[in-house]
Design a protein around this motif. Sequence first.
Motif, PDB file in Angstrom:
ATOM      1  N   GLY A 137       1.297  -1.510  -0.351  1.00 17.15           N
ATOM      2  CA  GLY A 137       0.255   0.057  -0.339  1.00 17.15           C
ATOM      3  C   GLY A 137       1.317   1.122  -0.364  1.00 17.15           C
ATOM      4  O   GLY A 137       0.494   2.556   0.228  1.00 17.15           O
ATOM      5  N   LYS A 138       2.170   0.984  -0.438  1.00 26.26           N
ATOM      6  CA  LYS A 138       2.907   2.750  -0.377  1.00 26.26           C
ATOM      7  C   LYS A 138       2.555   3.297  -1.482  1.00 26.26           C
ATOM      8  O   LYS A 138       2.077   2.785  -2.533  1.00 26.26           O
ATOM      9  CB  LYS A 138       3.854   1.961  -0.624  1.00 26.26           C
ATOM     10  N   SER A 139       3.362   4.237  -1.186  1.00 21.72           N
ATOM     11  CA  SER A 139       2.911   5.197  -2.757  1.00 21.72           C
ATOM     12  C   SER A 139       4.132   5.088  -3.249  1.00 21.72           C
ATOM     13  O   SER A 139       5.129   4.496  -2.837  1.00 21.72           O
ATOM     14  CB  SER A 139       2.750   6.804  -2.451  1.00 21.72           C
ATOM     15  N   TYR A 140       4.269   5.965  -4.696  1.00 26.17           N
ATOM     16  CA  TYR A 140       5.359   5.902  -5.575  1.00 26.17           C
ATOM     17  C   TYR A 140       6.710   6.633  -5.139  1.00 26.17           C
ATOM     18  O   TYR A 140       8.247   6.221  -4.590  1.00 26.17           O
ATOM     19  CB  TYR A 140       4.600   6.842  -7.158  1.00 26.17           C
ATOM     20  N   THR A 141       6.438   7.730  -3.836  1.00 27.75           N
ATOM     21  CA  THR A 141       6.998   8.466  -3.382  1.00 27.75           C
ATOM     22  C   THR A 141       7.669   7.365  -2.246  1.00 27.75           C
ATOM     23  O   THR A 141       8.864   7.367  -1.853  1.00 27.75           O
ATOM     24  CB  THR A 141       6.622   9.683  -2.532  1.00 27.75           C
ATOM     25  N   ALA A 142       7.041   6.446  -1.164  1.00 25.42           N
ATOM     26  CA  ALA A 142       7.819   6.108   0.065  1.00 25.42           C
ATOM     27  C   ALA A 142       8.719   5.449  -1.249  1.00 25.42           C
ATOM     28  O   ALA A 142       9.757   4.374  -0.033  1.00 25.42           O
ATOM     29  CB  ALA A 142       6.178   5.430  -0.065  1.00 25.42           C
ATOM     30  N   ILE A 143       7.547   3.756  -2.357  1.00 26.45           N
ATOM     31  CA  ILE A 143       8.754   3.474  -3.100  1.00 26.45           C
ATOM     32  C   ILE A 143      10.234   3.834  -3.279  1.00 26.45           C
ATOM     33  O   ILE A 143      10.971   3.289  -3.234  1.00 26.45           O
ATOM     34  CB  ILE A 143       8.090   2.480  -3.679  1.00 26.45           C
ATOM     35  N   ALA A 144      10.217   4.795  -4.213  1.00 27.08           N
ATOM     36  CA  ALA A 144      11.069   5.607  -4.348  1.00 27.08           C
ATOM     37  C   ALA A 144      12.269   5.949  -2.810  1.00 27.08           C
ATOM     38  O   ALA A 144      13.418   5.728  -3.275  1.00 27.08           O
ATOM     39  CB  ALA A 144      11.218   7.467  -5.501  1.00 27.08           C
TER      40      ALA A 144
END
Length: 458
Positions: free
Chosen positions: A39-46
Motif C-alpha cells: 500500500g505504499k505510494s510511488y514516493t515512499a517506494i522511491a
Amino acid sequence: MTIPDITEVLQLVDELVHKQTGEHLDDLQKKVIKGLWEGKSYTAIADKHKYKSSNYIGDVSRKLYKILSSQLGEDVSQSNFCWTIERFINKSKSNSVSQVQQGLINNSHISLCSKKTQDNSENNEENYPNKSYHDLTLAPKITHFYGREKELKTLSDFLLQQNTRLLSVLGLPGIGKTTLVKQFLDQNRQHFDILIWKSIKLSPSLDTIINEIITATNPDPLIADNQLTQLLKLFSQQKCLIVLDDVQEIFTGQQFTGQYKTQYKDYKTLFTRTTEVEHQSSLILISQEQCQEMHGLDEDFYPVKCLELEGLDNTGILKNQGLKDEENWLKIIDLYEGNPRYLKDIAGLIKNVYCGRVSEFLAEDSLILTQNIKYCLSELFQRLSPGEQEITLKLSQSKEPVSRDDLRQNLELSSSDLINGLCSLTRRYLLKRIEGEKVVFNLGPVFKEYVRLSKLRD
C-alpha cells in the motif's frame, strides 16, 4: 477468501509478465510490486530504495499495469492493484492462470467492458482505441548515418529506460540533430504505440498540431475538454512519442535565448504540463535553443533531459564525395568543427574547384566559407540580441580568447547585459568557454570567421 502472501503475488505477476513479454520480473519490478502490495505510494517506494524521483517508479508501475490489464482482461491501476491481484490469486488456487484468463474473457469481461463503455459514454470521456499509429511523413529519410553510437545509446537510455517525458536535442544548425532522432526512431519504433513527427517550421500553431494528433489517433474524438487535456489523456493511455522539429521557430529573435514569441506562449504550457502530469509518453524537442523552463530544472528530480550534440570526427561522412588525399580528411573535419552541413558544402567546393584534391584546398591556409554556410550563419547572427552581437564582434577581432574583464572594459554593456549575453551565446553553442588560471571566451572558428568578414564588409 484468504489474503495471499507476497510470494504468491510475485509468482502470479511474474507468470503474466512472462506470458506477454517472454521476460521475467527484474529486481526493480519486484521491489515496486512489493511496495504496491504493502500500500505504499510511488514516493515512499522511491525513498525506500534510494531512487531520487518517484516519476521513475510511477513509469515502471504503469508498464506493469498495462501488461496486467492485457493479460487479465480488465483495467488494472494503482487504486485497484491489490484487490485485483488478491481476487485472481484466490481464484487461481483452483484453476491455472490460463483458465482464469479464459474464464474471465468468456464470462465477466464482456459485461465489464460493456459497463465500462456505457459509463465512459455517460461521463463524456475520451476512449482512445488501443492501437498502433505511426506518422513519420514529415521526418527526413536517412540514407547515410555516421558515428553517433554513443548518442543513440543515450537516447535509448533516456526514452526506453528512464521514461523521460521531455527531451531536448540541441546544437548548431546542420550538426545532425534531426538525423540522429530519425535514426533512433527507425531503430526503435516498435516500442511506441503512437509515433508522430511534426515540424513547427511547417505548422507553427500548437492548436493545429494537437488537433491533427488527436484526430489521427482517434477518428471520433469527443471535445468536452480542451485539446491539451485530450492530448495528455492520450499520453497516459498509450505509449506515445511526439517529435517537434525546429522548435527554435517559436522563440523570438534579437533577444536572449528561449524567449517565446507572444503567439506561441501556449507551447510553454504544453512543455510544463508534460513534465508535471503522470503519463507514459515522451516529447522530443529538436532545437537550436533550449526552452527557458528547462534551464532551472534538476534532471535528477524532474523527467527532463537535454542531449547536446557536438561535431563528428568520423571520416565516413566524407566518403562518396569525390575527394582525394584521404589522409587529410580529418584536417578538413577539424577545420569545420565536424558539422555535417558545413562539410557537405566544402566537399562540393573541393570537388568542383580543386578536382577533389584536399591537399590543394588546405594549401590555401584560410577558412573558406561557401555561400550556403554564410547564409546559415547570417540567420544565426540575426537572431542574436544587440548585446550578443556586440560581444561576438569584439571576440572576432581578437586572435586569442578574451577574458570577461577585458570584454567589460572594451564594451559599453552593463554587467547584467554582459553576463546574460555570455550565457545566451553559450546556450546557442556559439561561444566556447576555456578554463585556466582565468576563464576566457572564444567563438567557434567558422562563426568567428563569418563575423570577422561581416565586420570588414561593414
